[in-house]
Design a protein around this motif. Structure first.
Motif, PDB file in Angstrom:
ATOM      1  N   LEU A  91       0.822  -1.227   0.000  1.00  0.00           N
ATOM      2  CA  LEU A  91       0.000   0.000   0.000  1.00  0.00           C
ATOM      3  C   LEU A  91       0.855   1.276   0.000  1.00  0.00           C
ATOM      4  O   LEU A  91       0.336   2.367   0.143  1.00  0.00           O
ATOM      5  N   LYS A  92       2.176   1.132  -0.170  1.00  0.00           N
ATOM      6  CA  LYS A  92       3.058   2.290   0.054  1.00  0.00           C
ATOM      7  C   LYS A  92       2.769   3.466  -0.890  1.00  0.00           C
ATOM      8  O   LYS A  92       3.019   4.615  -0.541  1.00  0.00           O
ATOM      9  N   ASP A  93       2.222   3.174  -2.084  1.00  0.00           N
ATOM     10  CA  ASP A  93       1.904   4.276  -3.001  1.00  0.00           C
ATOM     11  C   ASP A  93       0.690   5.076  -2.548  1.00  0.00           C
ATOM     12  O   ASP A  93       0.474   6.196  -3.001  1.00  0.00           O
ATOM     13  N   LYS A  94      -0.120   4.504  -1.670  1.00  0.00           N
ATOM     14  CA  LYS A  94      -1.322   5.192  -1.198  1.00  0.00           C
ATOM     15  C   LYS A  94      -1.136   5.821   0.180  1.00  0.00           C
ATOM     16  O   LYS A  94      -1.740   6.849   0.496  1.00  0.00           O
ATOM     17  N   VAL A  95      -0.335   5.172   1.014  1.00  0.00           N
ATOM     18  CA  VAL A  95      -0.150   5.654   2.384  1.00  0.00           C
ATOM     19  C   VAL A  95       0.741   6.897   2.368  1.00  0.00           C
ATOM     20  O   VAL A  95       1.697   6.958   1.597  1.00  0.00           O
ATOM     21  N   PRO A  96       0.431   7.899   3.202  1.00  0.00           N
ATOM     22  CA  PRO A  96       1.287   9.089   3.255  1.00  0.00           C
ATOM     23  C   PRO A  96       2.744   8.705   3.529  1.00  0.00           C
ATOM     24  O   PRO A  96       3.012   7.833   4.369  1.00  0.00           O
ATOM     25  N   ALA A  97       3.674   9.331   2.821  1.00  0.00           N
ATOM     26  CA  ALA A  97       5.097   9.039   3.011  1.00  0.00           C
ATOM     27  C   ALA A  97       5.531   9.463   4.404  1.00  0.00           C
ATOM     28  O   ALA A  97       4.917  10.352   5.020  1.00  0.00           O
ATOM     29  N   LYS A  98       6.602   8.814   4.898  1.00  0.00           N
ATOM     30  CA  LYS A  98       7.165   9.193   6.205  1.00  0.00           C
ATOM     31  C   LYS A  98       7.476  10.688   6.173  1.00  0.00           C
ATOM     32  O   LYS A  98       8.046  11.192   5.217  1.00  0.00           O
ATOM     33  N   GLY A  99       7.064  11.399   7.221  1.00  0.00           N
ATOM     34  CA  GLY A  99       7.344  12.836   7.264  1.00  0.00           C
ATOM     35  C   GLY A  99       6.238  13.706   6.689  1.00  0.00           C
ATOM     36  O   GLY A  99       6.322  14.938   6.744  1.00  0.00           O
ATOM     37  N   THR A 100       5.176  13.073   6.146  1.00  0.00           N
ATOM     38  CA  THR A 100       4.029  13.865   5.663  1.00  0.00           C
ATOM     39  C   THR A 100       3.435  14.644   6.831  1.00  0.00           C
ATOM     40  O   THR A 100       3.330  14.129   7.938  1.00  0.00           O
ATOM     41  N   LYS A 101       3.055  15.869   6.556  1.00  0.00           N
ATOM     42  CA  LYS A 101       2.537  16.724   7.637  1.00  0.00           C
ATOM     43  C   LYS A 101       1.187  16.222   8.150  1.00  0.00           C
ATOM     44  O   LYS A 101       0.403  15.666   7.404  1.00  0.00           O
ATOM     45  N   GLY A 102       0.954  16.492   9.438  1.00  0.00           N
ATOM     46  CA  GLY A 102      -0.370  16.216  10.012  1.00  0.00           C
ATOM     47  C   GLY A 102      -0.424  14.945  10.844  1.00  0.00           C
ATOM     48  O   GLY A 102       0.427  14.063  10.741  1.00  0.00           O
ATOM     49  N   GLY A 103      -1.455  14.900  11.710  1.00  0.00           N
ATOM     50  CA  GLY A 103      -1.725  13.683  12.477  1.00  0.00           C
ATOM     51  C   GLY A 103      -0.820  13.436  13.657  1.00  0.00           C
ATOM     52  O   GLY A 103      -0.877  12.374  14.279  1.00  0.00           O
ATOM     53  N   GLU A 104       0.027  14.434  14.010  1.00  0.00           N
ATOM     54  CA  GLU A 104       0.966  14.207  15.111  1.00  0.00           C
ATOM     55  C   GLU A 104       0.342  14.600  16.445  1.00  0.00           C
ATOM     56  O   GLU A 104      -0.736  15.173  16.508  1.00  0.00           O
ATOM     57  N   TYR A 105       1.084  14.298  17.528  1.00  0.00           N
ATOM     58  CA  TYR A 105       0.639  14.709  18.862  1.00  0.00           C
ATOM     59  C   TYR A 105       0.820  16.216  19.014  1.00  0.00           C
ATOM     60  O   TYR A 105       1.691  16.813  18.371  1.00  0.00           O
ATOM     61  N   PRO A 106       0.013  16.858  19.881  1.00  0.00           N
ATOM     62  CA  PRO A 106       0.175  18.301  20.091  1.00  0.00           C
ATOM     63  C   PRO A 106       1.498  18.604  20.790  1.00  0.00           C
ATOM     64  O   PRO A 106       1.908  17.860  21.686  1.00  0.00           O
ATOM     65  N   SER A 107       2.145  19.679  20.364  1.00  0.00           N
ATOM     66  CA  SER A 107       3.477  20.004  20.910  1.00  0.00           C
ATOM     67  C   SER A 107       3.411  20.319  22.399  1.00  0.00           C
ATOM     68  O   SER A 107       4.360  20.067  23.136  1.00  0.00           O
ATOM     69  N   GLU A 108       2.264  20.831  22.861  1.00  0.00           N
ATOM     70  CA  GLU A 108       2.182  21.205  24.291  1.00  0.00           C
ATOM     71  C   GLU A 108       1.908  20.006  25.197  1.00  0.00           C
ATOM     72  O   GLU A 108       1.888  20.107  26.418  1.00  0.00           O
ATOM     73  N   GLY A 109       1.661  18.828  24.593  1.00  0.00           N
ATOM     74  CA  GLY A 109       1.363  17.651  25.403  1.00  0.00           C
ATOM     75  C   GLY A 109      -0.133  17.352  25.429  1.00  0.00           C
ATOM     76  O   GLY A 109      -0.937  18.045  24.803  1.00  0.00           O
TER      77      GLY A 109
END
Length: 339
Positions: A285-303
């Motif tokens: 599925l690698k052509d469909k899944v966002p590449a490593k480092g794609t923006k978004g979906g991360e934890y909030p920086s403040e915790g």
């Protein structure tokens, strides 16, 4: 035990049904149409009618909706009430979210009290939505547990579908505890408060068009819809539907679960982690899944807030699956219906 399971064709209820049958219980499930009921029976071909049957309840928000469903021979000892709407595609939050949740819950409790004196335990599917105070944001350092209640008001509830959903869960759960206090019925209750529920779909009940809201994010990530940017995670805690289903059944079986609220969560997750797991475990599925480092979906920086799930682990004995196991199994189940 003999169990009435409401909303039997729902995502969570379908797994609850499987656990109940595996544990040897006898189940009657409510559905909105004969077609859905037949579908459930057809997919459990080896289960005799005295172990699995269905009854039609078209509209849970109607007065007396469960009056006939709750009467059974042999009589029910337990009710597991999962039926309640969870979607944001609504124009009238009062009519489409609040009424079915609140009237459905108080309605079934009234019906049990009046018509099913043999019922000793009622398990109700609530939500982390009835615990979290969303106005406080991510609340780093604060620990949520069963003692917390969402302070959402009726005025806020009708403003939009998201607030409407949160309020529907909060008001319905509060109404059930008030019923217990004011009506002093023969039964005890236990409420289940899960956050985001992920996990494999039951293929005969769901397809990609009517996918439960929580799993839509996995489908989006695996089918290329999130290729350019991963959507925001939203709620950063989750539970696998199979663990949640087992928690419902344990709450029905165990005397010590009586009159307790359960915050049922496995812990933290992010949409970025879901993308990482799918990329790693499904290289095709690698052509469909966002590449490593794609923006978004991360934890909030403040915790993020902390959570306390000790009651679920200690009283119900639940050992939670890993996020990786859950995502791998979910992707497999979505591929089976054409994702």
């Amino acid at each position: 035990m003999r169990v009435l399971l409401t909303g039997g064709s729902g995502f969570i209820a379908a797994h609850v049904l499987d656990v109940l049958l595996e544990c040897g219980h006898s189940v009657v499930t409510t559905v909105r149409s004969s077609e859905k009921g037949q579908s459930i029976l057809k997919n459990h071909p080896d289960v005799p009618k005295d172990k699995l049957d269905f009854v039609i309840v078209e509209d849970i928000a109607k007065p007396g909706a469960f009056d006939t469903a709750i009467v059974s021979d042999p009589p029910f000892e337990t009710v597991i009430h999962t039926a309640s709407p969870f979607h944001f595609n609504v124009t009238d939050p009062q009519k489409e979210l609040l009424d079915p949740a609140v009237i459905g819950t108080t309605g079934i409790l009234k019906s049990i009290k009046q018509h099913a004196p043999t019922v000793k335990r009622v398990v109700i599917t609530s939500s982390f939505a009835s615990i979290i105070d969303s106005s406080k944001g991510n609340r780093p350092g604060y620990e949520y547990s069963e003692k917390d209640w969402d302070p959402v008001t009726q005025e806020e509830a009708v403003q939009n579908p998201v607030l409407g959903y949160r309020a529907s869960k909060t008001f319905a759960e509060k109404a059930s505890w008030e019923f217990l206090e004011n009506e002093k019925p023969n039964f005890t209750i236990a409420t289940m408060c899960p956050p985001l529920v992920l996990g494999p779909i039951v293929h005969y009940l769901q397809n990609l068009d009517n996918l439960n809201t929580s799993n839509q994010r996995i489908a989006a990530i695996m089918t290329g819809k999130a290729k350019e940017a991963i959507p925001p995670t939203g709620t950063f805690i989750w539970v696998d539907v199979r663990d949640l289903a087992l928690a419902h059944v344990k709450a029905a079986e165990l005397p010590e679960a009586a009159n307790k609220r359960f915050f049922v969560t496995a812990g933290y997750f992010s949409n970025e982690e879901i993308a990482d797991i799918i990329r790693d475990k499904y290289p095709e599925l690698k052509d469909k899944v966002p590449a490593k480092g794609t923006k978004g979906g991360e934890y909030p920086s403040e915790g993020i807030f902390k959570y306390n799930n000790s009651r679920t682990k200690e009283v119900l004995g639940i050992e939670f699956r890993s996020l990786e196991d859950s995502i791998v199994d979910t992707v497999k189940s979505l591929q089976a219906v054409g994702a």
